[in-house]
Scaffold this active site. Structure first.
Site, mmCIF file in Angstrom:
data_model
loop_
_atom_site.group_PDB
_atom_site.id
_atom_site.type_symbol
_atom_site.label_atom_id
_atom_site.label_comp_id
_atom_site.label_asym_id
_atom_site.label_seq_id
_atom_site.Cartn_x
_atom_site.Cartn_y
_atom_site.Cartn_z
ATOM 1 N N GLY D 309 3.853 -2.967 -18.707
ATOM 2 C CA GLY D 309 2.394 -2.864 -18.828
ATOM 3 C C GLY D 309 1.667 -3.058 -17.512
ATOM 4 C CE LYS D 310 4.809 -6.992 -14.310
ATOM 5 N NZ LYS D 310 6.034 -7.476 -13.635
ATOM 6 C CB VAL D 311 2.610 0.948 -12.838
ATOM 7 C CG1 VAL D 311 2.295 2.306 -12.236
ATOM 8 C CG2 VAL D 311 2.690 -0.107 -11.749
#
Lengths: 353, 353, 353, 353
Positions: D309-311
């Site tokens: 869920g970071k990039v």
């Protein structure tokens, strides 16, 4: 309970999907349209692979200056499908290379294939390969090829073989015939098999059958039962050694490693065994991503080759970076330097006539 | 001012120095003396390359279980000089391999060379290569070879060629003759050229002249002027395709990439072109350090090979780690599993008699 | 026209699917259950990375023999999620390591996380990452983590911080508190944060906030507004330099590169700046896949570190191969050699009390 | 017997030899002096890393077009010593970057160091490192640094620290002070620590003590005994998360991997933990030679980061090639596109005043 109902409705036409996949042709870079000199000159004052690249540029220019030097280009990797073909075409046209030693795939499946009018296409890396297989689409990393086109290429090789006298050929001799074929029947003037034919630049494939040529030639021999032509890999080695012996000096310009790198280095030893005093390769540059740590040939250093008496020290440089980026920069530098303007085509195929 | 006066007085005998350099022979690992099963079973519950290696072990064992499967071992890289020779000898002795496809250097310069009684030696990476060159010591990363020994090997190839009828040979046919020579004149029973000869395991070198064999054969042709033997690389491809067609299933066990990897995969397409319905290679494992990012063949994934219709999916695994560590573990696992005990020698050389 | 109508009907329960994905826990290898000595001794007579690994084994054993030597283990890469945790636990239990310097992720997200009773799972590389994201499944190459578990881990760090006096801490001090927490509340005895706590082995994380600890500590500071604890990275460096100064000799055992490698090497220079005459690190081994060609720290050679006055020459070895395979072999070799039986726990945490 | 008598007479002055070694300064490339647009546009129709580079160029240009986007530059590797410093200076001057996250070495040992008037020098890879060590010459692959200059740099950090109030600082706060120092005392206007100070661009070093700064700060604390400043790495993380939260969109421009890559990606999760709904990083490009196969962070794919869920997906591209070649091309492309002309300095340091 969290149930999730998913309905996907898909309708597609298989033929159209293949057409969609093969819609964006690879375009070959033209090193004449940009001038890499300022970039390379800046790289020369920097570090790591940029400086190594600058040094390789300087060594290549030195080969072009040296009137006694025959320049041998060694090719491995999917260079033509990646868009690097016209660099090699330009090198031949501008007398920047005298001999080519290559893997079979580059010569037959890629360059000759495009000479017949076929193309390579932009593709994707993360894709369902079994689906591609069903559509007869072959993948090379992020490029696609129409397998049906490749089969035409295979059969053209067979046709060429069928029309030739039955005797042992060096790969060089057979590739001359491929060039002749393209001159008559080719559909794309940008082929270095064709260009080498016109400029009498010898091309060698030490593992010629390991390519689309192999398919055509196996079919040729299979059909003829006997009275067929053969590809004598010893003859390749003899001819290349002869070229080495006839050249006062030699410079190696290697892209990737593999058989071409080894084969051309070995000519020094072969000459020695025949009792001829040949010099080591005086200049040597290699663009590669391989490294020396696994002991394999492709990444073996040019210093190591010196222990074998194959490559001289002083003008040798490895550039550890991928060729789709470094090869255009290197040749653009040399092209715009213009040293080639004072050079003549060596037309080394004439040695064998 | 700090002046520093340095006087070095050196006296050495060149011959003794060479002897010192070549004093520690490489010893070949014996995979029968340690049992890798517990290690590999632990790896199977881990991650990254350890788990990939465990999966490759399981796939190789599955090839050995499958009675319809012919196992094709592809060799590239300096494997024998690195001490891996006896693994291959043991694979042949214990019916764990049915066909070998290799680079020329492994077969001629390394295995046949040791069969003649010569050795490889522990060396250093950081060394003055030009000094080695003067002493006739050749370097492969951290190993040394006596170049004078290599010349004997070259000349032995010439001697074998001189004694054979003048006609086109496949590399397989010539390597059979090398095995026959070793049986009569060899000085080391641990040679897989010899062992393959005895067990009728075919060995192919698609780029045979790109090796010490090339030197001997060039000399042979050079001396004879005409009436000499040739190495027909098309015949290699025909024979290997014939083997592929005759096998119900095939499994590939690849170390490194290069020509052997490509050549053996292409046989599926070659069969298809001859109108024969051959299956894709059902199993495929590869030990390599190359990766797919430069689009070259050696690191191309086995999934990509599926798009070409060459390798089936389901039982394919790449292990991205160096073979001097992974190859012994893999074969030790399979050897100690003992599946080979129910397997028979396929003696595929008999197909060509 | 070939139309193809495809209807897919899918029904699945999201929770069950997640449970399926997280069904095969990574199991940690136990280096006590197999004896790598015969393998490593064979490697010592071979070449390339197998021989380098054998040499690293010998250097590590020499560190264990040297009574004056403090052994510093540097950890980078996803080692615990890959199944290597218990090797480190065993190294502490058997007095085979005296100091640990690590990335934050290994200490907090992976080891401490498992100490709380959570696990890592076998996963796949080729997968739809956006789907994983929706299910709160985090991927590391071919392993999975339940993101909801990670949040519990983050919050546990906050809870520990909330219970401590507000002052600057070194990461070492905070990790001692994490060990104390696990001793009271842990659910898995196999944690090296716990084991180091019990045996007073200092653990440093030079970039402590760059991990799950960061999340918890940011929350701690955010909630408190002020009167919160801080992590003083200078204190880390002071303490580690103090350890270096107090040790007569030091040996580095590095897995991967990054900040831990640099940090620990720098202590020699730090001591020098404080006017203390500390020796260079006498022994150094590194397991890595990085190479020196891009000039970055992780692949920089230990010879290069010698130019900086950080690492002595003579007993240094890099092994260019992946740690999931080489680390178990290396420590199994040293464990079964038994040299550690004559060694005492150095209990270096006592220096700071 | 062949005796060889060798007498070498050497006389040299040590000081002069050091001067010779440090005679060719690294010069920083100026991306304004060559236009990479034609090259990159050609690359866009090719394959492998050239096409990946072209795609990364397009994504970076898209970040510059997007008015809501804050561009975060992550730096790891010896970039400044390699001659890439002025690219970063130019990016700040032309509003092409809004936040920098870096390793400590780049900021302190390299950029600040040059700001004090010192230089890096062209060196050699194959050299006697112990000899360099005796001369106080430090080596980074093929570059040299005068260690005596580095000590001045260390002491300057101490001097800055000595002049500041004793409290916990984020690395960003301390680097602002370094910029202030350079504005008063600097000897080279081309420093991005200085340029960022002037343009209020925040710079973070999550492992600040792991650098020349560490030496100075340890000395500061050591001398003061107490009442000294500290570097609170939690504060770094809080501030960077604050920046992430304040930005509508974010784009990552990463060179190398390591702590900066991880740290900046984690801010999305940190925001979430604080109960703030931050978006994933919308754009992400990375120039690296690392690959994903060893499971380590540096080579982990941006797709993998999506599972965390970071990039976000869609505008992410990794370019697997060395930064000394690719970084100049990428920024020259964007500079000459001129999109930055419509952009404003975001002056994000103002957020913390």
């Amino acid at each position: 309970m969290d149930y999730c109902l998913l309905v996907i409705l898909m309708k597609y036409e298989v033929k159209d999907e293949k057409k969609d996949l093969l819609s964006e042709p690879i375009k070959h870079i033209d090193i004449k349209t940009f001038n890499a000199i300022p970039l390379i000159e800046a790289f020369d004052h920097m570090a790591f692979q940029s400086r190594n690249l600058a040094n390789a540029c300087k060594i290549y220019d030195r080969m072009l200056v040296d009137k006694d030097c025959s320049i041998i280009l060694c090719l491995a990797g999917s260079l033509v499908s990646a868009g690097l073909k016209n660099i090699i075409v330009d090198m031949i046209r501008h007398a920047m290379v005298d001999v080519i030693v290559s893997t079979g795939a580059i010569i037959v499946d890629q360059d000759f294939f495009e000479g017949l009018g076929f193309q390579h296409y932009r593709g994707e890396v993360r894709v369902d390969d079994s689906k591609l297989q069903k559509m007869h689409v072959d993948r090379i990393y992020d490029t696609y090829i129409d397998e049906d086109d490749l089969r035409v290429c295979d059969m053209t090789i067979k046709k060429i073989a069928d029309g030739l006298p039955s005797r042992p050929y060096s790969s060089r001799e057979f590739i001359v015939e491929m060039g002749r074929y393209l001159q008559k029947n080719g559909k794309n003037p940008d082929s270095f098999v064709l260009e080498a034919y016109k400029n009498e630049v010898p091309i060698f494939c030490p593992a010629f059958s390991d390519s689309s040529a192999g398919f055509g030639l196996v079919f040729h021999q299979h059909e003829r039962k006997n009275n067929y032509l053969t590809i004598d890999s010893v003859k390749d080695f003899r001819e290349l050694t002869e070229l080495k012996v006839q050249s006062k000096q030699t410079g190696l310009f290697m892209i990737g490693g593999g058989v071409p790198k080894n084969f051309v280095q070995d000519t020094v030893v072969a000459a020695d065994i025949l009792g001829i005093d040949a010099t080591m390769h005086k200049y040597a540059i290699q663009l590669t991503v391989a490294d020396e740590r696994d002991g394999a040939l492709s990444g073996s250093t040019l210093k190591e080759a010196n222990s074998w008496g194959k490559v001289d020290t002083g003008y040798e440089q490895m550039v550890f970076s991928e060729a789709t980026i470094t090869f255009p920069l290197l040749v653009s530098f040399a092209y715009h330097k213009g040293t080639w303007k004072k050079r003549k085509q060596q037309k080394l195929n004439q040695l064998f006539q």
